[in-house]
Design a protein around this motif. Structure first.
Motif, PDB file in Angstrom:
ATOM      1  N   THR A  49      67.668  11.159   6.325  1.00 21.34           N
ATOM      2  CA  THR A  49      67.109  11.153   4.980  1.00 21.34           C
ATOM      3  C   THR A  49      66.181   9.967   4.812  1.00 21.34           C
ATOM      4  O   THR A  49      66.171   9.039   5.617  1.00 21.34           O
TER       5      THR A  49
ATOM      6  N   PRO B 166      65.871  23.479  -5.730  1.00 24.38           N
ATOM      7  CA  PRO B 166      66.638  22.439  -5.033  1.00 24.38           C
ATOM      8  C   PRO B 166      68.124  22.750  -4.912  1.00 24.38           C
ATOM      9  O   PRO B 166      68.727  22.508  -3.875  1.00 24.38           O
ATOM     10  N   THR B 167      68.719  23.310  -5.975  1.00 28.03           N
ATOM     11  CA  THR B 167      70.156  23.599  -5.916  1.00 28.03           C
ATOM     12  C   THR B 167      70.457  24.667  -4.872  1.00 28.03           C
ATOM     13  O   THR B 167      71.354  24.517  -4.030  1.00 28.03           O
TER      14      THR B 167
ATOM     15  N   ALA C 277      69.665  23.328  -1.290  1.00 27.92           N
ATOM     16  CA  ALA C 277      70.707  22.447  -0.755  1.00 27.92           C
ATOM     17  C   ALA C 277      71.920  23.260  -0.312  1.00 27.92           C
ATOM     18  O   ALA C 277      72.522  22.991   0.734  1.00 27.92           O
TER      19      ALA C 277
ATOM     20  N   THR D 154      66.097  15.822   5.409  1.00 26.87           N
ATOM     21  CA  THR D 154      66.244  16.388   4.059  1.00 26.87           C
ATOM     22  C   THR D 154      66.024  15.313   3.011  1.00 26.87           C
ATOM     23  O   THR D 154      66.060  14.105   3.305  1.00 26.87           O
TER      24      THR D 154
ATOM     25  N   TYR E 182      67.787  16.103   0.004  1.00 21.38           N
ATOM     26  CA  TYR E 182      68.867  16.500  -0.899  1.00 21.38           C
ATOM     27  C   TYR E 182      70.048  15.534  -0.827  1.00 21.38           C
ATOM     28  O   TYR E 182      70.569  15.253   0.260  1.00 21.38           O
ATOM     29  N   SER E 183      70.504  15.049  -2.006  1.00 21.56           N
ATOM     30  CA  SER E 183      71.676  14.180  -2.052  1.00 21.56           C
ATOM     31  C   SER E 183      72.937  14.925  -1.635  1.00 21.56           C
ATOM     32  O   SER E 183      73.874  14.333  -1.102  1.00 21.56           O
ATOM     33  N   GLU E 184      72.969  16.274  -1.884  1.00 22.98           N
ATOM     34  CA  GLU E 184      74.146  17.056  -1.510  1.00 22.98           C
ATOM     35  C   GLU E 184      74.404  16.986  -0.014  1.00 22.98           C
ATOM     36  O   GLU E 184      75.563  16.962   0.437  1.00 22.98           O
TER      37      GLU E 184
ATOM     38  N   ASP F 146      75.181  11.526  -9.762  1.00 24.40           N
ATOM     39  CA  ASP F 146      73.996  11.251  -8.953  1.00 24.40           C
ATOM     40  C   ASP F 146      73.604   9.785  -9.050  1.00 24.40           C
ATOM     41  O   ASP F 146      73.248   9.139  -8.055  1.00 24.40           O
TER      42      ASP F 146
END
Length: 796
Positions: free
Chosen positions: A331, A420-421, A424, A445, A447-449, A513
């Motif tokens: 990331t 995004p949801t 991810a 990526t 994405y925090s997920e 988040d």
């Protein structure tokens, strides 16, 4: 290996560079056809060949295979019994010449060196030197055969030269006698026959055969009748010459026919060696190293540099995969080096499995994969082309259908290009599927997920490309074990976005988040602190090691010096005892002899006195007692000058005056490297001849020879010599003797006082010091040491 991965990872550009280093057309073709192998033993063998070729190039320099020609069509003609043309035979000769040169290059000058993987190839080359020598003797070029190729050809060409001479003689005679009839006074050829250019209106004046005329018709090319027979003879000889040449070529072809297998083997080996040495040249160009291959699917790249990036700007990355985890999620912000990291791993794998070295540090490890799959967006590639979400997903579907535990999968911005949801969620599902199959996978990526997925899933690890928020520039360093931040707020604030907009944006973040981003910030701060402390500790460790090494060396030198002094002292003591024993023995013999004579008492007493004196001398030489202080004469402070030689009585050291006395009679005296404040009452003015005399030696007689003198010098040599007032011829011998004594006494440095004056004495001293091998260096004195009136000498 699938072609899409080769194209995506730009493998073909490496192959193009490789082909440029091959010398022969067949070698270039072999380079262009190179593809990664999946056979472990074949890969290891190819890597070893590249390493051995690179080693030979370092030891002996490079070698060219430029003369290698593809002779396989000619060999087929020889196999059916056909005779070869001159060009074909010369191509074979060129191949044999290269074989001889390469075979000589392959020989080890040192027979004790172990054989490498290329030794057998060099040994199998057959230069066929006798046949090649015969070819070079007979054929001079692709259009010329030597006169000495055969006796028949030599005879024919000698006859042709004779007839040519006759024709030219006849034509010159006709030309001179009929010049008015000729258009030009030259001899020409038409249809292979000699002719003269005759004006058309005078054609009846020159009898002969007309062969041609000019485009205007004003000139006729006539062969005079006088040379018709000579031209016919010449034409017949030319036909005979061609037959002789064909016989020569047929004979050379017959000589080559028995060696068809050897010639084909030479061509194949030289082509292969050209290919291998091209790989070695590419390795040198990239400053590459041989990777260590394993079958455990472990990747460990140390300081890897992408080969297609500018070497002066590329930042090395260190990355590992497959030992503690099989899925790495990278990331970080855009332009931070994530895609380069992916491509570096994929391209290194393809290069390594092709037998090419990789531009990384020694000891880097690569695994053997059956397939390498890459879904890398081209927005940062050289082509600058874009891909849609559907195209990416089509490629991912294909990868999921083909990948297994022996595959390497690379994904760039997995799940991007859609909501995004949902993106991810899709990315986590895809990576979980590959992780369950134990497939080695790298993915980038935003994405925090996915960062949370890596933190909470065993066998999955986070990594990030470091970004400097202060400078808004990426460092391109890959940090494994640390998830990366997007840094969107920080970057926007640095670029000038108002704080109230950034604060409003933060309110739209979910609490979890924001907490996660704060955690990442805290981890990054701790990592930077630990990294700085690690560098500082490493610096301290290095400094401690250096100090320890210097201390050990100093102790060793002191031990050696002590042992040397003790050994010399023991040797001197043994010599003295031997002298004493000899004296005692001689005395006893004399006593025995005198006992028989009259007046024995008087003689015996004399002998006893002699023995007593001798024993006192022995005791004096062994006991190295300090000389008693002698009260010095009072020095007149008005007559004292800078640079005068004095003796400090309390220290028993000689020195020079470096300052005039004050009202109390105190002044500074320089004694070697020691500068001390003393009183006039503690000084004794030295005469010039005694300045260089070691303290305590000149007033005491040596009772035990030169060895005792050397021992005394080693303990009491003066740290300086005063040459003021001497001429150059007087000073240099004194200086030479003093420096010898000081060096033998192991003084680290001494002072030579020569004064300023005209500078002649100083120049003579410096010239003499340059000639002495045991002098390490010398310099003029600094302020407080006597300035330019003194030279400081340091011994080795």
């Amino acid at each position: 290996m699938n072609q899409k991965a080769l194209k995506t990872l730009e493998y073909h550009k490496i192959i193009t560079q490789l082909a440029q280093y091959a010398s022969s057309d067949s070698g270039k073709e072999l380079c262009r056809n190179l593809i990664p192998s999946t056979d472990y033993h074949e890969i290891v063998r190819a890597q070893q060949e590249t390493t051995d070729a690179a080693t030979r190039v370092r030891q002996k320099g490079s070698i060219s295979f430029g003369g290698v020609r593809d002779i396989r069509p000619s060999l087929k003609r020889l196999d059916v019994g056909s005779a070869l043309g001159m060009a074909e035979i010369l191509s074979i000769s060129s191949l044999l010449t290269v074989s001889a040169r390469v075979k000589a290059y392959g020989r080890h000058e040192d027979s004790e060196l172990p054989e490498d993987s290329l030794e057998e190839s060099f040994r199998m080359l057959e230069p066929l030197t006798p046949v090649n020598t015969e070819i070079k003797r007979c054929i001079l070029s692709e259009e010329e055969v030597s006169d000495d190729a055969s006796p028949g050809l030599h005879h024919v060409r000698r006859s042709m030269r004779s007839i040519n001479d006759k024709i030219h003689t006849q034509l010159n005679s006709i030309l001179n006698s009929n010049r008015t009839y000729l258009q030009d006074a030259v001899i020409t050829m038409r249809d292979g026959r000699y002719c003269l250019p005759v004006k058309s209106e005078h054609k009846s004046q020159v009898s002969g055969m007309v062969h041609d005329q000019s485009s205007t018709g004003s000139t006729l090319f006539i062969e005079p009748m006088a040379i018709v027979k000579l031209n016919n003879d010449l034409r017949a000889l030319e036909i005979q010459e061609q037959k002789e040449i064909e016989m020569v070529l047929a004979d050379l072809s017959n000589q080559l026919a028995p060696y068809l297998n050897e010639l084909e083997t030479d061509f194949e080996i030289l082509t292969k060696l050209d290919f291998i040495f091209a790989k070695a040249a590419l390795s040198k160009h990239y400053n590459a190293s041989e990777p260590i291959f394993n079958t455990k699917r472990i990747i460990n790249i140390k300081d890897g540099r992408h080969p297609l990036l500018d070497p002066s700007k590329v930042v090395p990355i260190t990355i590992h995969l497959g030992r503690d985890f099989d899925l790495l999620i990278v990331t970080g912000p855009n332009t931070g080096g994530k895609t380069v990291s992916l491509k570096t791993v994929g391209l290194f794998t393809l290069m390594g499995q092709s037998g090419l070295h990789i531009p990384a540090f020694d000891g880097s490890e690569l695994a053997v994969f059956d397939e390498v799959f890459a879904d890398i967006g081209d927005e940062q590639s050289i082509e600058q082309s874009l891909s849609t979400f559907s195209a990416h997903m089509t490629n991912i579907v294909h990868i999921l259908g083909q990948a297994d535990s022996n595959s390497l999968c690379l994904f760039d911005e997995l799940g991007a290009g859609t909501d995004p949801t949902e993106g991810a969620a899709l990315a986590i599902s895809i990576l979980s599927f590959l992780h369950n199959m134990k497939c080695r996978t790298m993915a980038t990526t935003h994405y925090s997920e996915l960062k949370v997925f890596a933190l909470t899933t065993p066998g999955v690890e986070n990594a990030c490309c470091e970004f400097n928020v202060e400078t808004l520039k990426p460092t391109y360093r890959l940090l494994i074990g640390v998830p990366g931040k997007s840094n969107a707020f920080a970057i926007s604030q640095k670029l000038g976005l108002p704080d109230y907009i950034i604060d409003d944006a933060k309110t739209h973040l979910e609490a979890k988040d924001e907490t996660f981003e704060d955690l990442l910030t805290h981890l990054e701060e701790n990592r930077v602190t630990i990294e700085k402390e690690r560098i500082q500790i490493a610096s301290y460790k290095l400094e401690v090691e250096q100090l320890k090494t210097r201390l050990t060396q100093k102790e060793e030198r002191l031990d050696e010096r002590r042992d040397h002094m003790i050994r010399e002292a023991k040797e001197e003591a043994q010599r003295i005892l031997r002298d004493a024993k000899e004296t005692a023995d001689q005395t006893i013999r004399s006593i025995n002899k005198l006992a028989a004579d009259s007046g024995v008492a008087k003689e015996l007493e004399a002998q006893r006195s002699k023995l007593r004196n001798k024993l006192q001398d022995v005791d004096s030489s062994l006991s190295l007692k300090n000389e008693k202080k002698q009260p010095g004469k009072q020095i007149d402070p008005r007559k004292l000058k800078l640079g005068d030689g004095v003796k400090v009585l309390s220290m028993n050291l000689n020195g020079t005056v470096s300052s005039l006395p004050n009202a109390k009679g105190d002044l500074y005296v320089q004694m070697g490297i020691l500068r001390s404040l003393v009183n006039l009452s503690d000084l004794e003015l030295l005469h010039e001849e005694s300045v260089s005399t070691p303290a305590g030696i000149g007033s005491r007689k040596s009772g035990s020879g030169s060895s005792s003198t050397r021992m005394s010098k080693s303990f009491s040599i003066s740290p300086e010599i005063n040459l003021i007032g001497m001429t150059t011829d007087e000073a240099i011998p004194q200086l030479d003797k003093y420096l010898d004594d000081a060096y033998l006494a192991h003084l680290p440095q001494v002072r030579v006082v020569h004064g300023r004056g005209t500078g002649a004495l100083k120049n003579a001293v410096h010239k003499h010091l340059k000639k002495l091998k045991y002098v390490k260096d010398f310099r003029l004195g600094a302020f407080g040491e006597g300035d330019s009136g003194v030279t400081i000498v340091t011994f080795k």
